[in-house]
Design a protein around this motif. Sequence first.
Motif, short mmCIF file in Angstrom:
data_model
loop_
_atom_site.label_atom_id
_atom_site.label_comp_id
_atom_site.label_asym_id
_atom_site.label_seq_id
_atom_site.Cartn_x
_atom_site.Cartn_y
_atom_site.Cartn_z
N ALA A 45 0.86 -1.21 -0.34
CA ALA A 45 0.14 -0.05 -0.05
C ALA A 45 0.72 1.37 -0.02
CB ALA A 45 -0.98 0.02 1.19
N LEU A 46 1.98 1.15 0.70
CA LEU A 46 2.80 2.47 1.01
C LEU A 46 3.35 2.59 -0.50
CD1 LEU A 46 4.11 4.68 2.62
CD2 LEU A 46 5.65 2.96 3.64
N GLY A 47 3.82 1.50 -1.18
CA GLY A 47 4.50 1.68 -2.50
C GLY A 47 3.64 2.15 -3.71
N ILE A 48 2.63 2.53 -3.33
CA ILE A 48 1.74 3.42 -4.27
C ILE A 48 2.29 4.77 -4.41
CG2 ILE A 48 -0.26 4.78 -4.26
CD1 ILE A 48 -2.04 2.42 -3.71
N TYR A 49 2.81 5.45 -3.31
CA TYR A 49 3.44 6.69 -3.37
C TYR A 49 4.61 6.76 -4.61
CZ TYR A 49 0.66 8.68 0.02
OH TYR A 49 -0.61 9.15 0.99
N ALA A 50 5.35 5.67 -4.58
CA ALA A 50 6.55 5.73 -5.23
C ALA A 50 6.18 5.60 -6.82
CB ALA A 50 7.51 4.62 -5.03
N LYS A 51 4.91 4.88 -7.08
CA LYS A 51 4.67 4.98 -8.55
C LYS A 51 4.20 6.35 -9.08
CE LYS A 51 4.21 0.39 -8.79
NZ LYS A 51 4.64 -0.15 -7.60
N PHE A 52 4.05 7.25 -8.45
CA PHE A 52 3.91 8.71 -9.12
C PHE A 52 5.30 9.11 -9.66
CE2 PHE A 52 0.39 8.72 -5.84
CZ PHE A 52 -0.89 9.33 -6.81
N GLY A 53 6.34 9.16 -8.99
CA GLY A 53 7.61 9.44 -9.47
C GLY A 53 7.71 10.72 -9.88
N LEU A 54 8.71 10.99 -10.74
CA LEU A 54 9.20 12.27 -11.13
C LEU A 54 8.13 12.83 -12.10
CD1 LEU A 54 11.63 14.74 -11.53
CD2 LEU A 54 12.16 13.21 -13.63
N GLU A 55 7.59 11.72 -12.83
CA GLU A 55 6.76 11.97 -13.82
C GLU A 55 5.33 12.86 -13.32
OE1 GLU A 55 9.20 9.09 -15.72
OE2 GLU A 55 8.10 9.34 -13.60
N TYR A 56 4.92 12.62 -12.14
CA TYR A 56 3.85 13.42 -11.54
C TYR A 56 4.53 14.43 -10.71
CZ TYR A 56 -0.83 14.02 -9.54
OH TYR A 56 -1.86 14.76 -9.11
N TRP A 57 5.02 14.31 -9.78
CA TRP A 57 5.17 15.26 -8.58
C TRP A 57 5.86 16.62 -9.17
CZ3 TRP A 57 2.21 13.75 -5.15
CH2 TRP A 57 1.95 12.66 -4.60
N TRP A 58 6.72 16.58 -10.20
CA TRP A 58 7.41 17.60 -10.83
C TRP A 58 6.65 18.01 -12.11
CZ3 TRP A 58 13.19 18.21 -12.51
CH2 TRP A 58 13.28 19.43 -12.84
N LEU A 59 6.70 16.99 -13.10
CA LEU A 59 6.55 17.16 -14.49
C LEU A 59 4.88 17.50 -14.70
CD1 LEU A 59 8.64 15.05 -16.43
CD2 LEU A 59 9.30 16.81 -15.22
N THR A 60 3.91 16.58 -14.33
CA THR A 60 2.70 16.93 -14.22
C THR A 60 2.06 17.93 -13.56
OG1 THR A 60 2.32 14.32 -14.81
CG2 THR A 60 0.41 15.61 -13.76
N LEU A 61 2.56 18.17 -12.46
CA LEU A 61 1.88 19.21 -11.65
C LEU A 61 2.42 20.70 -12.24
CD1 LEU A 61 1.84 18.02 -8.06
CD2 LEU A 61 0.10 17.87 -9.74
N ALA A 62 3.66 20.81 -12.67
CA ALA A 62 4.02 22.08 -13.33
C ALA A 62 3.38 22.26 -14.73
CB ALA A 62 5.62 21.98 -13.57
N ASN A 63 3.19 21.13 -15.30
CA ASN A 63 2.32 21.42 -16.70
C ASN A 63 1.00 22.04 -16.29
OD1 ASN A 63 4.29 19.95 -17.95
ND2 ASN A 63 2.91 17.92 -18.12
N HIS A 64 0.22 21.41 -15.31
CA HIS A 64 -0.94 22.25 -15.04
C HIS A 64 -0.84 23.60 -14.64
CE1 HIS A 64 -4.13 18.69 -15.22
NE2 HIS A 64 -2.86 18.04 -15.15
N ASP A 65 -0.02 23.93 -13.73
CA ASP A 65 0.17 25.17 -13.38
C ASP A 65 0.72 26.18 -14.31
OD1 ASP A 65 -0.51 25.43 -10.47
OD2 ASP A 65 1.10 23.95 -9.86
N ILE A 66 1.31 25.73 -15.20
CA ILE A 66 2.18 26.97 -16.30
C ILE A 66 0.97 27.26 -17.25
CG2 ILE A 66 4.36 26.53 -15.94
CD1 ILE A 66 4.83 24.63 -18.56
N MET A 67 0.07 26.00 -17.59
CA MET A 67 -1.02 26.33 -18.44
C MET A 67 -2.21 27.18 -17.79
SD MET A 67 -1.85 22.70 -20.47
CE MET A 67 -2.08 21.54 -19.25
N GLY A 68 -2.29 27.09 -16.43
CA GLY A 68 -3.02 27.90 -15.58
C GLY A 68 -2.47 29.29 -15.52
#
Length: 527
Positions: A45-68
């Motif tokens: 269950a705890l391993g779910i957090y690692a699945k997000f990785g760089l692709e989410y915590w940095w790239l994805t969230l930045a994509n949304h904020d710069i488009m906004g």
Amino acid sequence: MKKIFLTILSASLLFSCSKDSLDLVNPNSPNPAVLKTEEGLTRGALGIYAKFGLEYWWLTLANHDIMGDAFTISAGNYSWRWINQVSKITLSDGTVLTPPQGGAQGTELKNRNDRSFGNDNAFYNEWAALYLVNNQANLLLDVTSKDDLTMSGSADAVTSKKALIRAFAYWWKGFVYSRIGSIYIAGVQADKFEGGTLLNSNFVTHDAIVKLGNDNFDACAAELNKVTNEDAYNALFARIIPGFTMGGKGGVISPAAWKRHLNTYKARNILANKKVAQMTSADWTNVLTLATAGLAKDDHIFTMRSYDVKDLVGITAWAPYRLLNGWDLPSERFVQDIKAGDKRYTRNVIGPVTPYGNERNRGAQYSTRWRLNDIRTGGDWVSTTIGMAEIPVGCSYEENELMIAEANIYLNNIEEGLKHVDNVRDYQKSGLPHVSGTGLSQADALEELRRERRIGLFLKNVAFYDARRWGITAAGGGRKHAWVVKPNNQVDTDATIEYNYLEYWDVPQNELDFNTPSSVSAPVKSN
């Protein structure tokens, strides 16, 4: 038989997790039998957090904020310069500025929708991370559906712990489907743990995927209703989220608070996927009903902090760090939306300073005179120190309050709506005078709401959803009376920006190369 490329990847990624670490164990030889024990299931269950990785915590969230247009990134890495490349800026004197290189955002991103671009294919990153999370959640549901699971304690303790793990899995599936449906033109329903082939090449519309998100949130609530032993529940909950997220708004989430969070996210799903102009009174009533039963001020939520852990948010790999080193920069339009006298400006915004951000001559929209203050020295949002900055993974109390506000204002309960705007400003110690009781018109009340969503929900995952539903980013939309730093470093306070961004993104070619859509599939690429 078709393969869902990204879900297959996680078949070889079973994580062994302690409270503060997510180290890989036997990545090339997964052994689901380990998960049949309470300790193994906890680590899975705890391993779910690692699945997000760089692709989410940095790239994805930045994509949304710069488009906004909350902040800007002019760097070419990860295609960021194209993700927030506007089509045209018209200055107040009539001068038209167009990008010095490349075409419209959609054209540039579609040109890079190919596996050969790796992480520079912007369409890839959110899809990749979220379907990995989804598959890990499928694994948890698969293990807990069988009778050979060994858990300690009394019968009610075992029932409560099993319900917690299943609620945890359904929560993440709801989260995944909600986000996939809120950004991609189509998605795939994937509800079985896959290590081989998947007989599902039927892509469905983004609205159908969002509904799957809500369905999984309902399944999460049903599991939470089975919890009767709160001591067993609390003890296990503290072990299935990273220990470094237990401070601030993070911590053990009670079943009642969790169900409130589900309501808040379901309200967001309505707002995020329907233009304001298309919302009916029934829609606003649904939002109001859900948000009224949503997050309370003192509820714990799922959060993320920077931490020196491989595959999670490292010291530098996310916006709360990058906004301090010049990689990401608060936009002129973000600062423009802060009201005079707001102490959040005093605490957080540094400037005006020499304009910066367009040093590569990539477009006036990147230039800005503003910086942000570190939490260490009195700021609220960003820090270069591990563990100080916090972002919500899902929703927040402030978002819930502003949804109540917006629904009320559109339902002509203007004074009631403005009270909730005031609640957020008080909660964030803005020091602003209350706007309720001042006799504002609906139009003026909506402007207060708009500005507060821009500032009060900074780094809270809704910037692009808002810009899209307000009609700002689409063709024919745009922003008037915008602050823009001109090429001569002088400021124009009455420019017009035409963003012309994609409304929903294409399914990444990384998926389509391995999973050919069936004859009944929804369109997987926009025109």
